[in-house]
Design a protein around this motif. Structure first.
Motif, mmCIF file in Angstrom:
data_model
loop_
_atom_site.group_PDB
_atom_site.id
_atom_site.type_symbol
_atom_site.label_atom_id
_atom_site.label_comp_id
_atom_site.label_asym_id
_atom_site.label_seq_id
_atom_site.Cartn_x
_atom_site.Cartn_y
_atom_site.Cartn_z
ATOM 1 N N GLY A 141 0.842 -1.186 0.000
ATOM 2 C CA GLY A 141 0.000 0.000 0.000
ATOM 3 C C GLY A 141 0.878 1.236 0.000
ATOM 4 O O GLY A 141 1.604 1.487 0.958
ATOM 5 N N GLY A 142 0.807 2.006 -1.087
ATOM 6 C CA GLY A 142 1.753 3.095 -1.298
ATOM 7 C C GLY A 142 1.367 4.412 -0.652
ATOM 8 O O GLY A 142 1.462 5.462 -1.292
ATOM 9 N N GLY A 147 1.145 2.607 8.242
ATOM 10 C CA GLY A 147 -0.219 2.504 8.745
ATOM 11 C C GLY A 147 -0.742 1.090 8.640
ATOM 12 O O GLY A 147 -0.104 0.210 8.050
ATOM 13 N N GLU A 148 -1.916 0.864 9.210
ATOM 14 C CA GLU A 148 -2.557 -0.447 9.176
ATOM 15 C C GLU A 148 -4.069 -0.263 9.220
ATOM 16 O O GLU A 148 -4.572 0.737 9.741
ATOM 17 N N HIS A 149 -4.785 -1.234 8.641
ATOM 18 C CA HIS A 149 -6.242 -1.202 8.679
ATOM 19 C C HIS A 149 -6.771 -2.587 8.324
ATOM 20 O O HIS A 149 -6.004 -3.474 7.933
ATOM 21 N N TYR A 160 -4.349 -5.364 6.762
ATOM 22 C CA TYR A 160 -3.321 -4.836 5.863
ATOM 23 C C TYR A 160 -2.416 -3.870 6.639
ATOM 24 O O TYR A 160 -2.876 -3.146 7.521
ATOM 25 N N SER A 161 -1.144 -3.847 6.263
ATOM 26 C CA SER A 161 -0.232 -2.869 6.867
ATOM 27 C C SER A 161 0.814 -2.450 5.839
ATOM 28 O O SER A 161 1.045 -3.145 4.852
ATOM 29 N N THR A 162 1.438 -1.322 6.080
ATOM 30 C CA THR A 162 2.498 -0.829 5.194
ATOM 31 C C THR A 162 3.447 0.063 5.987
ATOM 32 O O THR A 162 3.021 0.739 6.938
ATOM 33 N N LEU A 163 4.709 0.042 5.609
ATOM 34 C CA LEU A 163 5.664 1.021 6.146
ATOM 35 C C LEU A 163 5.549 2.333 5.404
ATOM 36 O O LEU A 163 6.189 3.315 5.790
ATOM 37 N N GLY A 164 4.770 2.370 4.321
ATOM 38 C CA GLY A 164 4.679 3.550 3.476
ATOM 39 C C GLY A 164 5.881 3.630 2.547
ATOM 40 O O GLY A 164 6.931 3.014 2.788
ATOM 41 N N THR A 192 1.109 -0.338 -5.118
ATOM 42 C CA THR A 192 2.464 0.051 -5.495
ATOM 43 C C THR A 192 3.369 -1.166 -5.478
ATOM 44 O O THR A 192 3.155 -2.084 -4.682
ATOM 45 N N PHE A 193 4.361 -1.200 -6.366
ATOM 46 C CA PHE A 193 5.356 -2.259 -6.245
ATOM 47 C C PHE A 193 6.763 -1.679 -6.302
ATOM 48 O O PHE A 193 6.997 -0.615 -6.877
ATOM 49 N N LEU A 194 7.663 -2.402 -5.674
ATOM 50 C CA LEU A 194 9.044 -1.957 -5.521
ATOM 51 C C LEU A 194 9.967 -3.095 -5.923
ATOM 52 O O LEU A 194 9.736 -4.251 -5.564
ATOM 53 N N ILE A 195 11.000 -2.758 -6.686
ATOM 54 C CA ILE A 195 12.029 -3.731 -7.056
ATOM 55 C C ILE A 195 13.329 -3.259 -6.440
ATOM 56 O O ILE A 195 13.780 -2.135 -6.669
#
Length: 204
Positions: A141-142, A147-149, A160-164, A192-195
């Motif tokens: 989650g970009g 955050g988390e929800h 779901y959670s993300t470091l942002g 979002t995706f990250l490589i």
């Protein structure tokens, strides 16, 4: 929500990925892009592999020997039945102990289910499980901030959670990885995706 509860939730909805309406091309272009950064392709791991096998088959087609890991008992049953020659691990990635390293690790739409408190630990563990020069691809989650929800969009409750974006970028730079690609691929959704790529040799 514990990862084991997420696994039980996915047990209830495997039909979503077995339906003819599921887009099997989902995430494939991102994987092809990630794999272009590899100078050698021997071993791969699909974390949260699900049951479609589309990423397993892509890795096989490009010369990697793939493995899969998933916490859902129904997903792992379907995958083992479909690909009896492939090694699948029925495990929680937060608890899983790696016994080998990989050239490529994929975690498409899976790591966002682990507890926010475990995100840094799991990401660091995945980087440590890469061979020198290895590549990690994952979606998240970009949002800008951590955050988390939870919601029930797919039926059962999911966490779901993300470091942002900022948090993930900082972490991988701390770990000495090269940021190869960051993309919001479903704008205006924040998918979002990250490589990232592990250094060829340890920092001095």
């Amino acid at each position: 929500m514990k990862p084991s509860e997420v696994g039980l939730a996915y047990d209830q909805i495997t039909h979503r990925w077995q339906s003819d309406s599921f887009d099997l091309s989902n995430g494939i272009d991102a994987h092809k892009k990630a794999l272009t950064f590899l100078s050698h392709t021997r071993t791969g791991l699909d974390v949260g592999c699900g049951c479609t096998g589309r990423i397993i088959e892509l890795m096989q087609a490009l010369g990697l020997t793939p493995e899969g890991l998933v916490i859902s008992s129904e997903m792992i049953r379907l995958s083992r039945n479909k690909y009896p020659a492939v090694q699948f691990h029925h495990a929680d990635i937060c608890q899983f102990e790696f016994t080998k390293t990989y050239d490529f690790i994929s975690a498409w739409d899976s790591l966002w289910h682990i507890p926010l408190s475990s995100q840094r630990y799991v990401m660091t563990k995945l980087v440590n499980a890469l061979n020198p020069g290895g590549v990690l691809l994952f979606s998240f989650g970009g949002t800008q901030d951590a955050g988390e929800h939870d919601n029930n969009v797919m039926g059962p409750k999911m966490y779901y959670s993300t470091l942002g974006t900022d948090g993930f970028l900082r972490l991988f730079m701390e770990l000495g990885c090269a940021i190869r690609h960051l993309e919001f691929d479903q704008y205006p959704e924040q998918h979002t995706f990250l490589i990232i790529q592990k250094a060829d040799k340890p920092a001095p």
